[in-house]
Structures are given as C-alpha cells and as structure tokens.
Scaffold this motif. Structure first.
Motif, mmCIF file in Angstrom:
data_model
loop_
_atom_site.group_PDB
_atom_site.id
_atom_site.type_symbol
_atom_site.label_atom_id
_atom_site.label_comp_id
_atom_site.label_asym_id
_atom_site.label_seq_id
_atom_site.Cartn_x
_atom_site.Cartn_y
_atom_site.Cartn_z
ATOM 1 N N VAL A 1 1.037 -1.261 0.127
ATOM 2 C CA VAL A 1 0.056 0.080 -0.032
ATOM 3 C C VAL A 1 0.944 1.130 -0.093
ATOM 4 N N THR A 2 0.519 2.010 -1.265
ATOM 5 C CA THR A 2 1.615 3.397 -1.233
ATOM 6 C C THR A 2 1.324 4.231 -0.011
ATOM 7 N N ALA A 3 -0.005 4.621 -0.012
ATOM 8 C CA ALA A 3 -0.296 5.557 1.209
ATOM 9 C C ALA A 3 -1.670 5.044 1.909
ATOM 10 N N GLY A 4 -1.798 5.573 3.227
ATOM 11 C CA GLY A 4 -2.851 5.374 3.864
ATOM 12 C C GLY A 4 -3.083 3.728 4.394
ATOM 13 N N ALA A 5 -4.004 3.228 4.355
ATOM 14 C CA ALA A 5 -4.141 1.744 4.728
ATOM 15 C C ALA A 5 -5.479 1.053 3.955
ATOM 16 N N GLU A 6 -5.811 -0.154 4.403
ATOM 17 C CA GLU A 6 -6.605 -1.183 3.803
ATOM 18 C C GLU A 6 -8.205 -0.296 4.337
ATOM 19 N N PRO A 7 -9.303 -0.927 3.251
ATOM 20 C CA PRO A 7 -10.379 -0.285 3.444
ATOM 21 C C PRO A 7 -10.940 -1.112 4.923
ATOM 22 N N ASP B 1 -18.160 1.716 3.141
ATOM 23 C CA ASP B 1 -17.852 3.169 2.365
ATOM 24 C C ASP B 1 -16.488 3.523 2.163
ATOM 25 N N GLU B 2 -15.716 2.621 2.498
ATOM 26 C CA GLU B 2 -14.139 2.951 2.072
ATOM 27 C C GLU B 2 -13.538 2.082 1.095
ATOM 28 N N VAL B 3 -12.481 2.533 0.292
ATOM 29 C CA VAL B 3 -11.755 1.803 -0.647
ATOM 30 C C VAL B 3 -10.378 2.132 -0.957
ATOM 31 N N LEU B 4 -9.896 1.021 -1.315
ATOM 32 C CA LEU B 4 -8.355 1.535 -1.551
ATOM 33 C C LEU B 4 -7.939 1.724 -3.271
ATOM 34 N N ALA B 5 -7.771 2.624 -3.684
ATOM 35 C CA ALA B 5 -7.691 3.160 -5.110
ATOM 36 C C ALA B 5 -6.338 3.032 -5.654
ATOM 37 N N SER C 1 -3.136 -1.699 -12.595
ATOM 38 C CA SER C 1 -4.129 -1.582 -13.538
ATOM 39 C C SER C 1 -5.108 -0.446 -12.745
ATOM 40 N N ALA C 2 -6.055 -0.110 -13.549
ATOM 41 C CA ALA C 2 -7.152 0.823 -12.893
ATOM 42 C C ALA C 2 -8.243 0.121 -12.005
ATOM 43 N N ALA C 3 -7.871 0.052 -10.837
ATOM 44 C CA ALA C 3 -8.712 -0.766 -9.932
ATOM 45 C C ALA C 3 -9.000 -0.181 -8.625
ATOM 46 N N VAL C 4 -10.008 -0.578 -7.879
ATOM 47 C CA VAL C 4 -10.360 -0.380 -6.735
ATOM 48 C C VAL C 4 -10.675 -1.312 -5.816
ATOM 49 N N PHE C 5 -10.497 -1.472 -4.469
ATOM 50 C CA PHE C 5 -10.488 -2.563 -3.591
ATOM 51 C C PHE C 5 -11.536 -2.165 -2.608
ATOM 52 N N PHE C 6 -12.805 -2.941 -2.561
ATOM 53 C CA PHE C 6 -13.752 -2.779 -1.590
ATOM 54 C C PHE C 6 -13.419 -3.805 -0.317
ATOM 55 N N THR C 7 -13.983 -3.722 0.799
ATOM 56 C CA THR C 7 -14.241 -4.827 1.704
ATOM 57 C C THR C 7 -14.576 -5.862 1.164
ATOM 58 N N ASP C 8 -14.533 -7.128 1.676
ATOM 59 C CA ASP C 8 -14.814 -8.365 0.973
ATOM 60 C C ASP C 8 -16.323 -8.432 1.254
#
Length: 827
Positions: free
Chosen positions: A131-137, A141-145, A178-185
């Motif tokens: 993770v480059t900056a911040g933390a996991e969602p 209502d949070e994502v990693l982008a 790639s252009a992706a976002v990660f939600f909570t499972d």
C-alpha cells in the motif's frame, strides 16, 4: 543463369516494373497483416492480480466436441463472452486441502464505463504490492484506489456499480498495475452481479508443500464443477484485461481475412508473372533454338522472378512495417485495442512475407514456362507464331466444376452468423467465381469475340474490323486480362457493398423495430430495476430494460458466440417490434428463447424445438424456441428473458430502457433521470443516430481489410493491362508498316478495350450481384441488395478509367516510336 537473368531484366523495364509493383504491394500487405497477427500470437500477458498465487481456479472457456462424417472427432473451444464464474463454495473446499496456505475468491465488479474494475480486499493480498499511502478499507464505504485514479487518502470518489452511484472514502492508494479499486470483502459480495459465485479463486501454497499433489487435489475439486486450474504464466489469461481482448481481435481478424488476402496476392502475382512469361515465348523459343537446355531456361526464369521478388521485398518489407504501425495507431485511436498493447517488430512476419513472395514468384515463373521448356525447340518456335484457339478439356472441366461449386457455396459459407462470417463467406464465394472465370476465360473471350464481330466494324469501321479479328485470334492470350478485370469489378461490386448493406440494414432494422419514443441510457449502465421504476411514472405506458450480452451456440464447424439481448418480456411488444415470422413473442419468459431467422436456420431450430446453448458465463441451458424474427441485425440473433440471464452476466445493469409514453411523461422522465446522475433521456431518432455511429466504428476494421483487397485487385488489373499493352510492340509496328494509320490503330485499341471491358463488366457485375444478393438475402431477408446511387458508377467508371489509362497510355508510347525500331526480335 542469374547473371543472364539480371541482364535481361534491364532490357525489359516495362514488364519487370509491372511485376515488381505487384510483388512490392503484396509484400507490403503481407508484412503489415503478418505483424498485427504476430503481435497477437506473441503477446504474453503478465499477471497483475494473481502475482503471488500458485494456482488460479476459473471458468474462462467452453468446449464442444462433434463427430465428423468419417468418424473423427473435432473439439471446438471459445472464450466465454461474459468471463465465466465458479461456485463460491469451492473456496472453503480448497482451503481444506493439505498444503494450501491461503485462498480467496475474487468478486470482480465493473465500475462505471471508464474501464475501472473493483475487487474484494482479500484479493489484494495476491497482488504482491504494498500500500503506497494510507491503509486498507475497513468500512463498507471505504476503498483502496489505484494511483491512476488520481485520488489521495481522505478524498471522496463517486463509483457507479450496478448502475447505482455511491460515494466512497479513499482509505488508501497503491500501484496495483491497472485501474482498480478494492472494497471490503463484504461490500464486494453485496455488489456482486452473481451472488454465490465468484469470478476466480486464487490459491497460495505453503512453503515446501508437494505442488504436484496439491495441484492434483485442486484440479479434482475444480473439474467437478466445470472449472479449470491455471498455473505459471497461464494465470494471466484468467484476468479479463483489455489486452487479452486486443490479442483475440488481432488473431481473429488476421485468421478471418489473412488467408483470403494471401490467396489474392498469390493469384495476382502468379497472373502477372505468367502473362510476362507468355509474352516472351519468342525470346525463350529462340534460346531453345540456340541450344539452351530446358533446365537452363527454367533456371533463368526462376532467377528473374527471385530477383524481382527480393527487390520488391527490400522496399515492401519496411513499408509494411510502417503500415502496421499506422494501423496500430488507428486501432488504438478508435478504441479497438489499448495503447498499452505491445507491437512486435515483425521478427517472423517479415521473413515469412519475403519467403512467400519469393516462393510464389518462382513457382509462377516455373509453371508459366513449363510449356515452352517442355517441347522441342522447333515446336516452340512454331507455337509462338499462331495463338492456340482453344484451351484444353481439362481446363474446361475444371472451370465448369468450379463454377458449380461457386453457385452452391452460399449454403456452406453461411453456416456461421454475423458480419465477419458473412464477409468471409462472400470473399470465399467470390474467389470461386473468379477462379472459374480464369479457367473458362479463353472460351468466354472467344464467344464474346464472335458476338462482337458484326458490331465493332459498324461503329469503328476499319478499326473495328481489326479489333474483332484481334479478339478472335487472341482469345487465349487475353484470358489473364479478362480475369484481372473481372476480379476488380467483382471485388469492388460485392464485398465493399456487403459491408454497406450490413450497416444500412442494422440501422434500418433498429429504427423500424424500436416502437418506443424515448430511450433511457447511462454511461455505466442503468440499474436492473430501472424499467420497473420507470413503468410506474405518470404517463408511461410501457418500459423495457435491454441488457446486451452474448451466448454460445453450435455452428456447422463447432461453436461460436453470437449477439443476444435480454429483455423484460412484460412490455416487449409495446416497445419493440422484432419482425416476428413464426411463433409469438408474447410467449417469451424464463426457459424460452426467440431467435433471428438467420440463427434459426444456421442452428436448425424451429418454433417448439429445444435449443441447447450456453449463456455468456458458460452455463448450459435448454430453452424452448417460442418465436423466429427477422430483425436480427438490429436487435441480436438471440432474445432471452431477463430472468434467464440474471446472475450470468459480468454486470447487473441494463444498457438501455425503451420507454413508450405520452408527451406529458417528459417531466417525470426528466426528474427520474436527474435522480440518477449520468443518465439521459433520448428520443428514438437520436438513438438511431448513435446506433449508426457505433456500427460505423465497429465496421472500420472490416472496411480497412476490404479496401486492401479491392485496391490490390485494381492494382492487379492495372499491371496486367499495362503488360498486355506493352507486349504488342511488334504487332503495332507491323500494322503501321503495312499501311494502317496511327489513328486507325488507336481506334482499334479503343474498340478492343470496349469489347473486352464490356465482357468483363458484364461477367464481373453478374458475379458481384450473385454473391452480394445471396448473402444479403440470407442475412437480412432482402432479395435485392442495396447499392448506393453512385456505387456502381464508381465501380464501373473506375474500372473503365483504369482500363483506358493502362492501355491507351502504353499504346500511345509505343506508337510514338518509328515502327522500324519496334519490328525487331525484341518483344
């Protein structure tokens, strides 16, 4: 003999230049197309999502085995249009396999229309990226982008999933590849378009685990559910990236048209070299008479052809690479392939193209010189004095059989459906007709000459008399010229207009079949319940959600994907008219299907039959055929109930909602659209214009390939006509010496061209009409194909100008020299 061949080429500039031009253009086309195909074949994707996974379980292809007439079996495999899914229960079963360290199922989510893809956080652990900056969602209502999205931790982003826009806080950012976002499972599972199923399952093994044993156990679990296990570099093929789609496009486009283009090049080069050798029979016979052996003459001809092919390759190969990069830029600019798709430098395409050109040229020269090198020198000198009046019986029988095959080929070439199959079938049918004309050309010329004998003298007097005599005497020698002209008219008048007919019919069917006056659309798709909500608005009489997908059906040579639409059948008869020919579209519901007439004919299904096919995700279904309709180009070859495809498509959105409403519903529709950001209300005319734009964009690649074939056919006609004109040096000089004026000679040439061109145009137009009419009728049901007002004027006028320019100019050049200079031995 190579030195002699080189010296002779310097004294035959005209024929050598014509042959060189045909070879050069052929090499250019082969290198350009070969580079594109090679780029697709050599592309090896690298995993981005499953970098640290040892195994990936997915369902990406479907296969079908058919039994041939001879008892052999053939297996056809196609990639699933909707990607395919696997049972989420497999995650727990695989987790229990000894030696498995980690396993997760990936819920792949389509986010908006910009190519962004969403995943669950559990999948991120397999990317091997920090993770480059911040933390996991942590919250729903949070994502990693991905950093490509330009967001930083703390920003709010609007993401459209399932046609619904939601606001998310960016908890972290990373370079994901790639252009992706990660939600909570949990959130990814809720947003999934196919609950209870996942896109793929990643498996990581414990250090020191028995990879063979674990792999065998996982394969056993996967095979029981119809899934496949991927390992090593194959893991990347599981990820449904745009580069994989580009790879498929380049390979399929090259496969569909590459063979036909290669056959055209072989046909043209062989004809050009054959005509050149034929016009040198006097020189070759004299060489035989002065003790040159047949082997020496053959080696000389082969050396000449090889030298010309190598010279053409020296220019054509670099030009082909430049053309390939231009096409690549156009494909990227028009959205066919992503800019990141790597292009090869033609490492294999160039030598293959050069080798093909050299081989074709040498074989053409060898075949063309087989007669003059296969008989005695005295006989060779005798044969060149008088043209043979008839071709052999073998050629006649072969021509009749080929003509019969061309006439019956339509039924076989239309075994597949869709524009690509139609174009390939049209080109194949056209080739058979042209080959038949090439075989029968001497007899066709002779018959046309007999018909023209009483006509030409009445119009051109002395010149017409000479022209008629020439046409009768030179029926065999003008066979190649007739074939080249027929090829040019046939290509220009059939395959080019076929694409025009497909585009026109698609737009016309879509416009005529859309009964709704308004259409709701949105870039990221509309929610699956949008039609239900719109149906409840004041003034709305009917609303039908339309989801475009593909299904896999059996074809005559295996299986293939075809276009389909899934609709809510409740109001379908009020919003669209598919042109039902049999059955009743009102009977459409879950467990049933409606088919276009083309698809029903290709698959052999009638109303009441059970159609066995695969949905876009590979799920096999058996559906009752309730209707057969005629507007397949405008609405897809297969129409399903929305309930049938629910959970079996990559997304859960509708592409559009067709709305039939009174004028007072406009305000309510505008208010509904305002509550769904990005959605628009279009009128039917605007929708039709957008359909036309999309069709034209999608047909660009077909037009490019067709344009290459038509252009090369025209080039073949031009070089052939120039060769034929230049070979008349001694004939025209002799006519001048016996008292025929230059004006009369020019009139004779004009009369000959009128007769020959008229014959070629009549035959070529007939072939084009038969080819175009048969395939357009099969695809659209229209017995008379559409030809633009200026279409035939362009084809016929262009062919006429081409024939006159490539004949009149060389003849004028020959007549400008004193006849005594041209009466010598040189031809």
């Amino acid at each position: 003999m190579t030195g002699l061949a080189a010296r002779l080429l310097r004294h035959r500039v005209g024929p050598a230049a014509a042959t060189l031009l045909a070879l050069l253009a052929g090499v250019l086309i082969l290198v350009a197309m070969g580079t594109l195909v090679e780029s697709g074949l050599r592309f090896r994707p690298e995993p981005r999502l499953w970098v640290t996974a040892d195994l990936v379980v997915a369902h990406r292809t479907v296969s079908h085995t058919i039994k041939e007439f001879d008892g052999e079996t053939t297996t056809s495999t196609v990639r699933l249009p909707e990607g395919g899914t696997v049972d989420a229960a497999l995650v727990d079963r695989i987790r229990q396999v000894p030696g498995v360290a980690a396993v997760t199922g990936d819920d792949r989510l389509l986010v908006g229309s910009s190519g962004v893809v969403g995943h669950g956080w559990g999948t991120y652990g397999f990317t091997g990226r920090p993770v480059t900056a911040g933390a996991e969602p942590q919250a729903d209502d949070e994502v990693l982008a991905d950093v490509r999205l330009g967001a930083v931790p703390g920003d709010r982003v609007e993401l459209v999933v399932g046609g619904i826009s939601r606001s998310y806080r960016v908890r972290g950012t990373a370079e994901t590849g790639s252009a992706a976002v990660f939600f909570t499972d949990a959130q990814a599972a809720r947003l999934s378009a196919h609950p209870g199923r996942v896109d793929a399952i990643g498996v990581r093994l414990l250090p020191g685990a028995d990879r063979g044993a674990v792999g065998a156990a996982v394969r056993g679990i996967a095979a029981a559910s119809g899934a496949t296990v991927y390992a090593g570099r194959d893991r990347a093929t599981v990820e449904q990236s745009a580069n994989l789609g580009a790879q498929t496009l380049l390979i399929e486009a090259g496969s569909a048209f590459g063979g036909y283009v290669l056959l055209l090049i072989v046909f043209v080069v062989a004809g050009t070299i054959g005509l050149s050798v034929r016009h040198r029979r006097r020189d070759l016979a004299l060489l035989r008479a002065v003790a040159a052996t047949p082997g020496q003459v053959r080696r000389m001809l082969i050396a000449e052809a090889a030298l010309l092919a190598l010279a053409a390759s020296a220019v054509g190969a670099p030009a082909g690479l430049l053309a390939a990069h231009w096409v690549h830029g156009e494909l990227v600019g028009r959205g066919f392939i992503p800019a990141s798709f790597p292009m090869t430098g033609g490492l294999f395409a160039v030598p293959v193209a050069v080798g093909t050109a050299v081989l074709v040229a040498m074989l053409a020269a060898l075949i063309a010189g087989r007669r003059v090198t296969g008989i005695k020198p005295v006989e060779a000198l005798g044969e060149i004095a008088v043209e043979p009046r008839r071709s052999g019986r073998v050629r006649l029988v072969a021509g009749v059989l080929t003509l019969a095959a061309a006439g019956t080929s339509g039924a076989f070439t239309l075994g597949g459906t869709g524009p690509t199959a139609a174009l390939a079938g049209a080109v194949g049918m056209l080739y058979l007709f042209v080959i038949a004309v090439a075989l029968l050309a001497p007899r066709l010329n002779a018959y046309a000459a007999r018909l023209l004998t009483p006509v030409l003298p009445r119009i051109w007097r002395v010149s017409g008399y000479l022209a008629a005599a020439n046409l009768r005497a030179n029926a065999q020698g003008m066979a190649t010229v007739l074939t080249a002209l027929v090829l040019s008219v046939g290509f220009g008048g059939s395959v080019w207009f076929l694409q025009t007919n497909l585009e026109r019919q698609t737009i016309a069917q879509s416009a005529a079949g859309t009964l709704a006056g308004r259409v709701l659309v949105a870039p990221g798709g509309l929610p699956s319940d949008a039609a239900r909500e719109v149906r409840e608005l004041a003034g709305v009489r009917a609303a039908t959600g339309v989801r475009r997908t593909q299904v896999v059906v059996r074809s005559f040579d295996g299986i293939e994907p075809v276009g389909a639409q899934a609709v809510d059948p409740a109001d379908i008869t009020s919003t669209m008219s598919l042109g039902v020919r049999e059955g009743d579209l009102a009977d459409l519901r879950a467990g049933t299907v409606a088919l276009s007439a083309t698809q029903a004919s290709a698959s052999g299904w009638d109303v009441g039959d059970q159609a066995e096919l695969w949905l876009g995700d590979g799920t096999p279904v058996k559906l009752e055929v309730v209707a057969v309709y005629g507007r397949g180009l405008g609405f897809g070859d297969v129409t399903l109930a929305a309930e049938t495809v629910a959970g079996h498509t990559a997304g859960a959105t509708d592409d559009e909602v067709l709305v039939s409403a009174s004028p007072d519903a406009d305000a309510a529709l505008a208010a509904w659209s305002a509550g769904h950001p990005g959605s628009q209300v279009l009128d039917a005319a605007t929708r039709t214009r957008l359909v036309g734009t999309d069709v034209a964009l999608g047909a660009w690649l077909n037009r490019l390939l067709i344009g290459v074939m038509v252009g090369y056919a025209a080039l073949a006609a031009a070089t052939t006509m120039v060769l034929a004109a230049l070979a008349r040096r001694r004939e025209l000089a002799l006519l001048q010496l016996v008292g025929v004026t230059r004006r009369q000679i020019r009139g004779m040439v004009h009369a000959e061209q009128t007769g020959l061109l008229g014959t070629a145009v009549l035959i070529g137009a007939t072939i084009a009409a038969l080819t175009l009419g048969a395939i357009v009728n099969a695809l659209t049901g229209s017995p008379i194909p559409y030809v633009p007002p200026l279409g035939w004027v362009a084809v016929l006028g262009g062919t006429t100008l081409l024939a006159l320019a490539t004949t009149v100019w060389p003849v004028r050049r020959l007549l400008s020299a004193p006849p005594i200079d041209n009466i010598g031995v040189r031809e």
